[in-house]
Scaffold this active site. Structure first.
Site, PDB file in Angstrom:
ATOM      1  N   ASP A 101      29.552  95.019  85.594  1.00 15.11           N
ATOM      2  CA  ASP A 101      28.816  94.741  87.135  1.00 15.11           C
ATOM      3  C   ASP A 101      29.776  95.120  88.484  1.00 15.11           C
ATOM      4  OD1 ASP A 101      26.279  94.000  85.995  1.00 15.11           O
ATOM      5  OD2 ASP A 101      26.969  91.555  86.532  1.00 15.11           O
ATOM      6  N   CYS A 102      30.825  94.551  87.893  1.00 12.53           N
ATOM      7  CA  CYS A 102      31.914  95.339  88.888  1.00 12.53           C
ATOM      8  C   CYS A 102      31.731  96.722  88.391  1.00 12.53           C
ATOM      9  CB  CYS A 102      33.527  94.394  88.482  1.00 12.53           C
ATOM     10  SG  CYS A 102      33.221  92.659  88.894  1.00 12.53           S
TER      11      CYS A 102
END
Length: 402
Positions: A141-142
Protein backbone atom coordinates in the site's frame (compact mmCIF):
# COMPACT_ATOMS: atom_id res chain seq x y z
CA UNK A 1 61.20 12.60 26.31
CA UNK A 2 59.44 15.13 24.09
CA UNK A 3 55.65 14.86 23.98
CA UNK A 4 53.16 16.51 21.60
CA UNK A 5 49.37 16.41 21.33
CA UNK A 6 47.22 16.21 18.23
CA UNK A 7 45.72 19.59 19.15
CA UNK A 8 49.18 21.17 19.16
CA UNK A 9 50.00 19.59 15.79
CA UNK A 10 46.72 20.87 14.32
CA UNK A 11 47.54 24.40 15.47
CA UNK A 12 50.78 24.20 13.49
CA UNK A 13 48.95 22.77 10.44
CA UNK A 14 46.40 25.60 10.50
CA UNK A 15 49.21 28.15 10.84
CA UNK A 16 51.09 26.62 7.91
CA UNK A 17 54.04 25.73 10.14
CA UNK A 18 53.75 21.95 10.44
CA UNK A 19 56.66 19.79 9.30
CA UNK A 20 55.31 16.85 7.31
CA UNK A 21 57.36 13.96 5.94
CA UNK A 22 56.29 10.93 3.97
CA UNK A 23 57.17 7.71 5.73
CA UNK A 24 59.98 7.07 3.23
CA UNK A 25 61.44 10.49 3.97
CA UNK A 26 61.23 9.69 7.68
CA UNK A 27 63.06 6.40 7.29
CA UNK A 28 65.86 8.08 5.33
CA UNK A 29 66.20 10.91 7.85
CA UNK A 30 66.31 8.53 10.82
CA UNK A 31 69.09 6.59 9.13
CA UNK A 32 70.95 9.90 8.75
CA UNK A 33 70.31 11.80 12.00
CA UNK A 34 68.72 9.27 14.38
CA UNK A 35 65.36 8.96 16.14
CA UNK A 36 65.77 11.78 18.68
CA UNK A 37 66.71 14.51 16.21
CA UNK A 38 64.10 13.35 13.70
CA UNK A 39 61.40 13.49 16.35
CA UNK A 40 62.21 17.15 17.05
CA UNK A 41 61.99 18.03 13.36
CA UNK A 42 58.77 16.32 12.19
CA UNK A 43 55.13 16.73 13.25
CA UNK A 44 53.27 14.36 10.91
CA UNK A 45 54.29 11.26 8.97
CA UNK A 46 52.17 10.26 5.96
CA UNK A 47 51.74 6.66 4.80
CA UNK A 48 49.90 5.23 1.82
CA UNK A 49 48.87 2.23 -0.17
CA UNK A 50 47.17 1.55 -3.51
CA UNK A 51 46.04 -2.06 -3.68
CA UNK A 52 43.00 -4.29 -4.28
CA UNK A 53 40.52 -4.05 -1.41
CA UNK A 54 37.75 -6.41 -2.38
CA UNK A 55 35.69 -6.08 0.80
CA UNK A 56 34.47 -2.68 -0.38
CA UNK A 57 31.26 -1.24 -1.73
CA UNK A 58 29.03 1.80 -2.14
CA UNK A 59 25.86 2.88 -0.36
CA UNK A 60 23.46 4.69 -2.68
CA UNK A 61 20.09 6.30 -2.09
CA UNK A 62 18.56 6.82 -5.50
CA UNK A 63 15.50 8.77 -4.34
CA UNK A 64 11.79 7.92 -4.41
CA UNK A 65 9.84 7.45 -7.61
CA UNK A 66 6.25 8.56 -8.23
CA UNK A 67 4.39 6.37 -7.43
CA UNK A 68 6.91 5.05 -4.86
CA UNK A 69 8.67 1.71 -5.14
CA UNK A 70 10.06 -0.60 -2.47
CA UNK A 71 13.05 -2.09 -4.30
CA UNK A 72 13.68 -5.75 -3.63
CA UNK A 73 15.82 -6.63 -6.64
CA UNK A 74 18.03 -4.16 -8.46
CA UNK A 75 20.77 -4.12 -11.09
CA UNK A 76 23.10 -1.19 -11.78
CA UNK A 77 24.68 -1.59 -15.21
CA UNK A 78 23.91 -5.30 -14.91
CA UNK A 79 25.49 -5.67 -11.46
CA UNK A 80 23.07 -6.79 -8.76
CA UNK A 81 22.92 -4.41 -5.79
CA UNK A 82 21.68 -5.45 -2.36
CA UNK A 83 18.28 -3.93 -1.58
CA UNK A 84 17.19 -5.56 1.66
CA UNK A 85 16.93 -2.48 3.82
CA UNK A 86 15.41 0.96 2.98
CA UNK A 87 12.97 1.20 0.07
CA UNK A 88 15.44 2.95 -2.24
CA UNK A 89 18.69 2.33 -0.37
CA UNK A 90 21.19 0.09 -2.17
CA UNK A 91 24.56 -1.46 -1.44
CA UNK A 92 26.72 -2.13 -4.48
CA UNK A 93 29.50 -4.59 -3.67
CA UNK A 94 32.83 -4.25 -5.44
CA UNK A 95 33.14 -7.98 -6.20
CA UNK A 96 29.61 -8.59 -7.47
CA UNK A 97 29.77 -9.77 -11.10
CA UNK A 98 27.84 -8.14 -13.91
CA UNK A 99 25.08 -10.36 -15.29
CA UNK A 100 24.16 -11.09 -18.87
CA UNK A 101 20.43 -11.86 -19.13
CA UNK A 102 18.83 -14.02 -21.79
CA UNK A 103 16.65 -11.59 -23.77
CA UNK A 104 14.61 -14.42 -25.30
CA UNK A 105 13.98 -16.12 -21.95
CA UNK A 106 14.39 -13.75 -18.98
CA UNK A 107 13.47 -16.55 -16.56
CA UNK A 108 16.68 -18.43 -17.31
CA UNK A 109 19.61 -18.19 -14.92
CA UNK A 110 21.93 -15.34 -15.99
CA UNK A 111 25.49 -15.83 -17.08
CA UNK A 112 28.33 -13.71 -15.78
CA UNK A 113 29.95 -10.98 -17.80
CA UNK A 114 33.73 -11.26 -17.98
CA UNK A 115 35.92 -8.38 -16.86
CA UNK A 116 33.23 -6.25 -15.19
CA UNK A 117 31.71 -5.99 -11.76
CA UNK A 118 30.69 -3.68 -8.96
CA UNK A 119 34.12 -2.08 -8.68
CA UNK A 120 33.89 -0.89 -12.29
CA UNK A 121 30.42 0.61 -11.73
CA UNK A 122 31.68 2.43 -8.61
CA UNK A 123 34.59 3.80 -10.65
CA UNK A 124 32.22 4.97 -13.39
CA UNK A 125 29.95 6.76 -10.91
CA UNK A 126 32.91 8.48 -9.25
CA UNK A 127 34.09 9.55 -12.72
CA UNK A 128 30.71 11.25 -13.30
CA UNK A 129 29.42 8.74 -15.85
CA UNK A 130 25.78 7.74 -16.26
CA UNK A 131 24.76 4.16 -15.44
CA UNK A 132 21.57 2.19 -16.03
CA UNK A 133 19.30 1.10 -13.15
CA UNK A 134 16.69 -1.67 -13.40
CA UNK A 135 14.58 -2.39 -10.31
CA UNK A 136 11.81 -4.76 -9.26
CA UNK A 137 9.66 -3.78 -6.31
CA UNK A 138 7.54 -5.44 -3.62
CA UNK A 139 4.07 -4.00 -4.14
CA UNK A 140 2.50 -2.69 -0.92
CA UNK A 141 0.00 0.00 0.00
CA UNK A 142 2.89 2.37 0.73
CA UNK A 143 4.85 1.36 -2.36
CA UNK A 144 2.47 0.46 -5.22
CA UNK A 145 5.01 0.54 -8.04
CA UNK A 146 6.18 -2.87 -9.30
CA UNK A 147 9.23 -1.95 -11.39
CA UNK A 148 11.11 0.86 -13.07
CA UNK A 149 14.17 1.61 -15.18
CA UNK A 150 16.20 4.80 -15.26
CA UNK A 151 19.68 6.23 -15.55
CA UNK A 152 21.58 7.74 -12.66
CA UNK A 153 24.84 9.54 -12.05
CA UNK A 154 26.52 10.73 -8.87
CA UNK A 155 24.77 14.09 -9.33
CA UNK A 156 21.23 12.72 -9.70
CA UNK A 157 21.02 10.65 -6.50
CA UNK A 158 20.96 11.53 -2.82
CA UNK A 159 23.71 9.74 -0.90
CA UNK A 160 26.71 8.09 -2.55
CA UNK A 161 29.49 6.99 -0.26
CA UNK A 162 31.88 4.10 0.07
CA UNK A 163 31.39 1.90 3.09
CA UNK A 164 34.15 -0.69 3.14
CA UNK A 165 33.97 -3.48 5.74
CA UNK A 166 37.60 -4.59 5.32
CA UNK A 167 40.43 -2.39 4.09
CA UNK A 168 44.07 -1.84 4.98
CA UNK A 169 45.35 -5.29 5.84
CA UNK A 170 48.22 -4.77 8.26
CA UNK A 171 50.05 -7.64 6.57
CA UNK A 172 49.14 -10.44 4.19
CA UNK A 173 50.54 -13.55 2.56
CA UNK A 174 52.77 -14.44 -0.40
CA UNK A 175 51.01 -16.81 -2.78
CA UNK A 176 52.71 -19.66 -4.65
CA UNK A 177 51.49 -22.78 -6.43
CA UNK A 178 53.27 -26.07 -5.77
CA UNK A 179 50.77 -28.05 -7.86
CA UNK A 180 50.79 -29.16 -11.48
CA UNK A 181 48.26 -26.75 -13.06
CA UNK A 182 47.80 -22.97 -13.13
CA UNK A 183 45.64 -21.50 -10.38
CA UNK A 184 43.61 -18.30 -10.66
CA UNK A 185 43.37 -16.61 -7.27
CA UNK A 186 42.65 -13.31 -5.54
CA UNK A 187 46.38 -12.67 -5.90
CA UNK A 188 46.16 -13.23 -9.65
CA UNK A 189 47.49 -16.20 -11.66
CA UNK A 190 49.87 -18.54 -9.84
CA UNK A 191 51.92 -20.74 -12.16
CA UNK A 192 52.46 -24.46 -11.38
CA UNK A 193 55.62 -25.95 -9.91
CA UNK A 194 56.45 -22.73 -8.07
CA UNK A 195 56.52 -20.80 -11.33
CA UNK A 196 55.92 -17.42 -9.68
CA UNK A 197 55.00 -15.73 -6.40
CA UNK A 198 52.73 -12.75 -5.68
CA UNK A 199 52.51 -10.52 -2.60
CA UNK A 200 49.96 -7.79 -1.97
CA UNK A 201 51.19 -5.47 0.80
CA UNK A 202 53.54 -2.61 -0.15
CA UNK A 203 55.69 -3.29 2.91
CA UNK A 204 57.44 -0.58 4.90
CA UNK A 205 55.40 2.27 3.39
CA UNK A 206 52.08 0.58 4.23
CA UNK A 207 50.03 2.44 6.87
CA UNK A 208 49.55 -0.17 9.58
CA UNK A 209 53.09 -1.57 9.53
CA UNK A 210 54.14 1.86 10.85
CA UNK A 211 51.62 1.84 13.71
CA UNK A 212 51.81 -1.86 14.60
CA UNK A 213 49.74 -1.72 17.80
CA UNK A 214 47.27 0.84 16.39
CA UNK A 215 48.26 3.32 19.09
CA UNK A 216 47.85 6.38 16.85
CA UNK A 217 44.57 5.61 15.10
CA UNK A 218 41.07 4.59 16.13
CA UNK A 219 37.41 5.11 15.43
CA UNK A 220 37.04 8.59 13.97
CA UNK A 221 40.56 8.92 12.56
CA UNK A 222 40.50 11.01 9.38
CA UNK A 223 42.27 9.44 6.37
CA UNK A 224 42.92 9.95 2.67
CA UNK A 225 40.40 7.66 0.93
CA UNK A 226 40.10 7.36 -2.81
CA UNK A 227 41.31 10.92 -3.36
CA UNK A 228 38.86 12.33 -0.83
CA UNK A 229 38.46 12.41 2.92
CA UNK A 230 37.40 9.26 4.74
CA UNK A 231 37.20 8.01 8.30
CA UNK A 232 37.97 4.86 10.22
CA UNK A 233 34.64 3.57 11.56
CA UNK A 234 35.87 0.49 13.42
CA UNK A 235 37.73 -2.76 13.14
CA UNK A 236 37.50 -4.45 9.77
CA UNK A 237 36.11 -7.90 9.15
CA UNK A 238 38.66 -10.65 9.83
CA UNK A 239 40.47 -8.25 12.17
CA UNK A 240 43.08 -10.39 13.95
CA UNK A 241 45.35 -8.27 16.17
CA UNK A 242 46.48 -11.36 18.11
CA UNK A 243 48.60 -12.56 15.17
CA UNK A 244 52.13 -13.61 16.19
CA UNK A 245 54.54 -10.66 16.08
CA UNK A 246 58.23 -9.97 15.78
CA UNK A 247 60.10 -8.11 18.56
CA UNK A 248 59.48 -4.86 16.61
CA UNK A 249 55.71 -5.57 17.10
CA UNK A 250 54.97 -6.09 13.40
CA UNK A 251 52.84 -9.17 12.59
CA UNK A 252 54.17 -12.21 10.70
CA UNK A 253 50.97 -12.62 8.67
CA UNK A 254 47.42 -11.24 8.24
CA UNK A 255 46.55 -9.23 11.34
CA UNK A 256 44.64 -5.97 11.89
CA UNK A 257 42.12 -4.62 9.37
CA UNK A 258 39.98 -1.48 9.34
CA UNK A 259 36.49 -0.53 8.18
CA UNK A 260 36.38 2.79 6.31
CA UNK A 261 33.73 5.22 5.13
CA UNK A 262 34.01 8.21 2.81
CA UNK A 263 31.91 10.49 0.59
CA UNK A 264 32.39 9.14 -2.93
CA UNK A 265 31.51 12.50 -4.47
CA UNK A 266 34.79 13.86 -3.11
CA UNK A 267 36.77 10.98 -4.57
CA UNK A 268 38.85 10.86 -7.71
CA UNK A 269 38.88 8.11 -10.32
CA UNK A 270 42.69 8.18 -10.18
CA UNK A 271 42.46 6.52 -6.76
CA UNK A 272 39.36 4.32 -7.17
CA UNK A 273 39.65 1.82 -10.01
CA UNK A 274 37.67 -1.28 -10.84
CA UNK A 275 39.83 -4.29 -11.66
CA UNK A 276 39.33 -7.91 -12.69
CA UNK A 277 41.25 -11.08 -11.87
CA UNK A 278 41.05 -13.66 -14.64
CA UNK A 279 38.93 -16.66 -13.65
CA UNK A 280 38.46 -15.21 -10.17
CA UNK A 281 36.37 -12.05 -10.44
CA UNK A 282 36.17 -8.27 -10.03
CA UNK A 283 37.61 -6.15 -7.24
CA UNK A 284 38.47 -2.53 -6.45
CA UNK A 285 41.87 -0.85 -6.41
CA UNK A 286 41.76 1.83 -3.73
CA UNK A 287 44.24 4.44 -2.56
CA UNK A 288 44.27 4.95 1.21
CA UNK A 289 46.62 7.20 3.17
CA UNK A 290 46.91 7.45 6.94
CA UNK A 291 48.60 10.41 8.69
CA UNK A 292 50.50 9.48 11.84
CA UNK A 293 50.97 12.25 14.44
CA UNK A 294 54.47 12.41 15.91
CA UNK A 295 53.55 12.49 19.58
CA UNK A 296 56.87 11.17 20.90
CA UNK A 297 60.05 9.29 19.96
CA UNK A 298 58.28 5.93 20.02
CA UNK A 299 56.21 6.99 17.00
CA UNK A 300 59.36 7.75 15.00
CA UNK A 301 61.07 4.57 16.18
CA UNK A 302 58.13 2.48 14.97
CA UNK A 303 57.92 4.33 11.65
CA UNK A 304 61.63 3.77 11.02
CA UNK A 305 60.98 0.06 10.42
CA UNK A 306 62.53 -1.18 7.17
CA UNK A 307 61.54 -3.82 4.63
CA UNK A 308 64.37 -6.00 5.94
CA UNK A 309 62.57 -6.05 9.31
CA UNK A 310 59.13 -7.07 8.00
CA UNK A 311 58.09 -10.61 7.00
CA UNK A 312 55.21 -12.44 5.33
CA UNK A 313 54.39 -16.16 5.06
CA UNK A 314 54.75 -18.01 1.72
CA UNK A 315 51.53 -19.99 1.25
CA UNK A 316 50.90 -22.87 -1.18
CA UNK A 317 47.54 -22.35 -2.92
CA UNK A 318 47.59 -25.81 -4.50
CA UNK A 319 46.17 -27.25 -1.26
CA UNK A 320 42.43 -26.39 -1.29
CA UNK A 321 42.01 -25.97 2.46
CA UNK A 322 41.35 -23.09 4.85
CA UNK A 323 44.72 -23.67 6.48
CA UNK A 324 47.33 -24.21 3.76
CA UNK A 325 50.93 -25.34 4.20
CA UNK A 326 53.59 -22.64 4.15
CA UNK A 327 57.18 -22.49 2.97
CA UNK A 328 58.21 -20.27 5.86
CA UNK A 329 58.66 -16.51 6.09
CA UNK A 330 60.37 -14.07 3.74
CA UNK A 331 61.23 -10.42 4.28
CA UNK A 332 59.73 -7.61 2.24
CA UNK A 333 63.25 -6.68 1.19
CA UNK A 334 63.54 -10.13 -0.40
CA UNK A 335 60.13 -9.75 -2.02
CA UNK A 336 60.99 -6.35 -3.48
CA UNK A 337 64.24 -7.75 -4.93
CA UNK A 338 62.10 -9.61 -7.48
CA UNK A 339 63.16 -13.13 -6.47
CA UNK A 340 62.74 -15.34 -3.42
CA UNK A 341 63.87 -18.88 -2.66
CA UNK A 342 61.07 -21.37 -2.07
CA UNK A 343 61.85 -25.00 -1.25
CA UNK A 344 65.36 -24.50 -2.63
CA UNK A 345 64.11 -23.00 -5.91
CA UNK A 346 64.58 -19.42 -7.09
CA UNK A 347 61.11 -17.99 -7.77
CA UNK A 348 60.29 -14.71 -9.49
CA UNK A 349 57.98 -12.51 -7.45
CA UNK A 350 55.83 -9.45 -8.16
CA UNK A 351 53.64 -7.12 -6.07
CA UNK A 352 49.88 -6.87 -6.44
CA UNK A 353 49.88 -3.41 -4.87
CA UNK A 354 51.27 -0.53 -6.90
CA UNK A 355 54.27 0.64 -4.92
CA UNK A 356 54.80 3.83 -7.00
CA UNK A 357 51.16 4.85 -6.55
CA UNK A 358 51.32 3.98 -2.85
CA UNK A 359 54.15 6.50 -2.62
CA UNK A 360 52.00 9.03 -4.48
CA UNK A 361 49.18 8.61 -1.94
CA UNK A 362 51.57 9.47 0.89
CA UNK A 363 52.92 12.44 -1.08
CA UNK A 364 49.46 13.81 -1.91
CA UNK A 365 48.33 13.50 1.70
CA UNK A 366 51.52 15.34 2.74
CA UNK A 367 50.64 18.16 0.31
CA UNK A 368 47.11 18.45 1.76
CA UNK A 369 48.45 18.76 5.30
CA UNK A 370 51.12 21.29 4.31
CA UNK A 371 48.44 23.36 2.57
CA UNK A 372 46.32 23.34 5.74
CA UNK A 373 43.36 21.64 4.03
CA UNK A 374 43.65 18.41 6.04
CA UNK A 375 43.96 18.33 9.83
CA UNK A 376 44.30 15.36 12.14
CA UNK A 377 41.41 14.00 14.20
CA UNK A 378 41.40 12.57 17.69
CA UNK A 379 40.04 8.99 17.79
CA UNK A 380 36.84 8.68 19.81
CA UNK A 381 37.56 5.03 20.70
CA UNK A 382 40.41 2.57 20.11
CA UNK A 383 40.42 -0.34 17.68
CA UNK A 384 40.10 -3.63 19.54
CA UNK A 385 43.40 -5.31 20.37
CA UNK A 386 42.12 -8.68 21.60
CA UNK A 387 39.87 -9.95 18.80
CA UNK A 388 40.30 -13.65 18.04
CA UNK A 389 39.88 -15.12 14.58
CA UNK A 390 36.92 -17.51 14.42
CA UNK A 391 36.76 -20.00 11.50
CA UNK A 392 33.53 -21.57 10.30
CA UNK A 393 33.17 -25.34 10.29
CA UNK A 394 30.33 -27.32 8.80
CA UNK A 395 28.66 -29.60 11.32
CA UNK A 396 26.67 -32.39 9.72
CA UNK A 397 25.16 -35.61 10.94
CA UNK A 398 27.54 -37.88 12.76
CA UNK A 399 27.26 -41.36 11.29
CA UNK A 400 28.27 -44.23 13.49
CA UNK A 401 30.33 -46.95 11.84
CA UNK A 402 29.75 -49.45 14.69
Amino acid sequence: MMERTIAEINEKIEAGKASVWTVEELKARVADIGVTKATKQVDVITTGTFEPMESSGAILNIGHTDPPIKIRRCWIDGVMAYSGFGAVDLYLGATQLAEVSDAEDPSREPTWKENRGGGHVIEDLIAGKTVQVRAIGQVTDCYPRASFETQISRDTINQFYLFNPRNLYQNFIVGVNGGDRPLFTYLGPLQPQLGNAVYSNPGAISPLFNDPDLDLIGIGTRVFMGGGVGYIVGEGTQHFPLQKRLPNRTPIGPAATLALVGDARQMNRDWVRGCYFHNYGPSLMLGVGVPLPVLNETVVERCAVRDEELVAPVVDFSIPRRVRPTFGLVSYAQLKSGKITVDGKSVRVAPLASIPRSRQVAAELKAWIEAGTFTLSEPVAPISSDRTFVPQDVWGLQISLD
